[in-house]
Design a protein around this motif. Structure first.
Motif, PDB file in Angstrom:
ATOM      1  N   SER A  77      27.162 -63.027  58.142  1.00 37.59           N
ATOM      2  CA  SER A  77      27.882 -61.810  57.722  1.00 37.59           C
ATOM      3  C   SER A  77      27.086 -60.951  56.754  1.00 37.59           C
ATOM      4  O   SER A  77      27.652 -60.217  55.944  1.00 37.59           O
ATOM      5  N   GLU A 119      33.903 -53.589  50.304  1.00 42.53           N
ATOM      6  CA  GLU A 119      33.601 -54.888  50.899  1.00 42.53           C
ATOM      7  C   GLU A 119      33.213 -55.853  49.771  1.00 42.53           C
ATOM      8  O   GLU A 119      32.426 -55.486  48.896  1.00 42.53           O
ATOM      9  N   LEU A 167      31.524 -60.461  52.199  1.00 43.30           N
ATOM     10  CA  LEU A 167      32.805 -60.111  52.823  1.00 43.30           C
ATOM     11  C   LEU A 167      33.931 -61.048  52.369  1.00 43.30           C
ATOM     12  O   LEU A 167      34.727 -61.508  53.182  1.00 43.30           O
ATOM     13  N   GLY A 168      33.956 -61.321  51.095  1.00 41.39           N
ATOM     14  CA  GLY A 168      35.047 -62.106  50.536  1.00 41.39           C
ATOM     15  C   GLY A 168      34.963 -63.605  50.759  1.00 41.39           C
ATOM     16  O   GLY A 168      35.899 -64.338  50.427  1.00 41.39           O
ATOM     17  N   SER A 169      33.862 -64.082  51.318  1.00 38.85           N
ATOM     18  CA  SER A 169      33.716 -65.533  51.525  1.00 38.85           C
ATOM     19  C   SER A 169      32.443 -66.037  50.848  1.00 38.85           C
ATOM     20  O   SER A 169      31.431 -65.320  50.812  1.00 38.85           O
ATOM     21  N   TRP A 174      28.562 -64.330  47.550  1.00 40.69           N
ATOM     22  CA  TRP A 174      29.730 -64.115  48.414  1.00 40.69           C
ATOM     23  C   TRP A 174      29.494 -62.900  49.293  1.00 40.69           C
ATOM     24  O   TRP A 174      29.025 -61.863  48.811  1.00 40.69           O
ATOM     25  N   ASP A 212      31.218 -58.071  48.502  1.00 44.71           N
ATOM     26  CA  ASP A 212      29.882 -58.688  48.417  1.00 44.71           C
ATOM     27  C   ASP A 212      29.556 -58.798  46.938  1.00 44.71           C
ATOM     28  O   ASP A 212      29.409 -57.767  46.263  1.00 44.71           O
ATOM     29  N   GLN A 220      41.180 -60.314  52.647  1.00 40.28           N
ATOM     30  CA  GLN A 220      40.617 -59.884  53.929  1.00 40.28           C
ATOM     31  C   GLN A 220      39.225 -59.274  53.798  1.00 40.28           C
ATOM     32  O   GLN A 220      38.917 -58.248  54.404  1.00 40.28           O
ATOM     33  N   GLY A 221      38.412 -59.943  52.989  1.00 39.38           N
ATOM     34  CA  GLY A 221      37.006 -59.545  52.908  1.00 39.38           C
ATOM     35  C   GLY A 221      36.725 -58.379  51.990  1.00 39.38           C
ATOM     36  O   GLY A 221      35.575 -57.981  51.817  1.00 39.38           O
ATOM     37  N   ARG A 222      37.765 -57.822  51.408  1.00 43.43           N
ATOM     38  CA  ARG A 222      37.555 -56.666  50.529  1.00 43.43           C
ATOM     39  C   ARG A 222      38.090 -56.942  49.131  1.00 43.43           C
ATOM     40  O   ARG A 222      38.861 -57.886  48.928  1.00 43.43           O
TER      41      ARG A 222
END
Ligand code: GUN
Ligand code: ZN
Length: 443
Positions: free
Chosen positions: A153, A378, A424-426, A422, A380, A37-39
């Motif tokens: 993001s 987060e 937020l986890g993407s 990357w 990143d 979830q982005g973290r």
């Protein structure tokens, strides 16, 4: 959103190397970074963490790569993209000759949108996941930039430049209008997703006392917003400020008396501050942004990290594009090292990497959420290619320890090392030759 895990070498800070030494950083040669979830959900040795990894979580294999937190660029100007690398001028002439004409185009929303998109892509390509950015004087310029940052993001702190004197008519606002425009942007954007607002008086010479007062009023009315400006970049500028504000004790005092210095204030350059000013900045909690490529390019001078820190002043790194000549924080670390060398104070590699990651986050008062890869932060981060160039590959074979490896990376590295960025986890950006779906680790 399903989780992801990455296997590779992992490096990040949990504190300042100047204060904590070896206890300030974590290096895991064969590590696993587990995102949910982005973290960052968990990080640790691959052999331990793999046992607890949910079987539904895919593992991407980045062995022979280095995973580090996303870079933090605490000072740059997006409207200056088209005139980066402009020849032959020093600060005040450079502003008149190159900068102001280019910035005058940003009243056109279409133009602002196209440069914003290019700028945001360039940040990601260079591995910058958080940036503190000047717009132009036009409210639309910041509107356009926030839209493009939000799409990607990116963590972005930005503001409309306030300047009501000593600039061409086409770029001059007035104090009440700059207040209204800034206020409208704050109400629309501050705290939306990963976007935050910075009240942005360009520098003391281009604002009247009335405008600086209104900038201070905004900071008072909206707790939690930022302030960004320039200070003491050249001797000529300092002399000009003395003339424009004859009753102020010094340059920093001009900002202080209008309520512009605080924990979320970032002031670029600070080369020609005196001890009293350094003390004043430190006491307020403000930070200086050191911009070495810009300082060398404009011939502005040598910023002493040691002197700034002697007073406890926070320091971050900035590219200062378009006076800075690179978007890369690796290149910026390289030039920071050379500046300190000229002062006889070699910059430790751990310190340089700290400034570009967790140190930047501390200066921005964002270290609770970014700058590190501890669980809960987060997600990143960057995947750095340790074989991006033949020379780098060869030189790294001859490194004896982590310190040497980090130093070689910052001296020989640049945007070519950034294989993936990357946010937020993407996966937000990948070099053309990077795997797009990820290899499965064979355990
Ligand atoms: N001082 C005031 N404006 C600027 C700017 O755009 N760039 C730099 N480097 N210094 C400034
Ligand atoms: Zn600047």
């Amino acid at each position: 959103m399903a989780g992801t895990a990455l296997r590779g070498s992992i490096f990040y800070f949990i504190g300042s190397p100047v204060e904590l030494g070896e206890a300030s950083w974590v290096y895991i040669e064969d590590g696993l970074l587990w995102l949910e979830q982005g973290r960052v959900h968990a990080v640790g040795e691959y052999r331990d963490l793999i046992k607890t990894l949910d079987s539904s979580v895919p593992v991407r294999d980045y062995r022979h790569h280095l995973i580090v937190p996303g870079f933090i660029d605490a000072h740059l100007h997006y409207p200056q993209l088209e005139m980066i690398a402009a020849w032959g001028a020093r600060l005040l002439d450079w502003l008149e000759t190159y900068t102001f004409p280019v910035e005058s185009q940003f009243g056109d929303p279409g133009y602002a949108a196209s440069i914003s998109a290019r700028f945001a892509d360039e940040l990601l390509r260079n591995g910058t996941t958080t940036a503190m950015v000047f717009g132009s004087v036009h409210r639309q310029s910041v509107e356009a930039l926030f839209i493009e940052a939000q799409r990607r993001s990116l963590r972005l702190i930005a503001g409309k430049v306030m300047m009501d004197r000593n600039v061409p008519d086409s770029l001059r606002d007035d104090a009440p209008q700059s207040y209204r425009d800034s206020r409208a942007l704050i109400e629309r954007w501050h705290g939306v997703d990963r976007l935050q607002y910075a009240v942005t008086p360009r520098f003391a010479p281009t604002s009247t006392a009335q405008q600086l007062e209104m900038a201070g009023q905004l900071l008072h009315e909206f707790p939690g917003i930022y302030m960004q400006t320039h200070i003491a970049e050249t001797e000529k500028e300092v002399a000009w400020v003395r003339k424009l504000f004859p009753d102020a004790a010094n340059y920093a005092a001009v900002y202080q008396r209008h309520g512009l210095l605080g924990r979320r204030s970032l002031l670029a350059h600070g080369i020609y501050l005196d001890d009293e000013e350094r003390g004043m900045l430190a006491a307020s909690g403000a930070s200086i942004v050191h911009c070495p490529t810009s300082n060398l390019f404009l011939g502005s001078g040598l910023f002493s990290l040691r002197q700034a820190r002697a007073y406890g002043t926070g320091v971050a790194l900035g590219t200062d594009v378009g006076a800075g000549t690179s978007f890369s924080l690796l290149t910026t670390m390289n030039e920071a090292y050379k500046v300190q060398q000229l002062l006889g104070e070699p910059l430790d590699p751990f310190d340089a990497w700290y400034l570009a990651t967790l140190g930047g986050a501390v200066a921005l008062d964002l270290d609770a959420v970014i700058g590190s890869l501890q669980a809960g932060k987060e997600a990143d981060f960057l995947v750095l290619d340790l074989e991006a160039t033949e020379l780098l590959r060869f030189r790294l074979q001859h490194c004896r320890d982590l310190s040497e490896m980090l130093f070689v990376l910052m001296m020989l590295g640049d945007d070519r090392l950034v294989q993936e960025t990357w946010v937020l986890g993407s996966l937000a950006w990948a070099r053309d030759d990077s795997m797009d779906s990820g290899g499965q680790a064979d355990g």
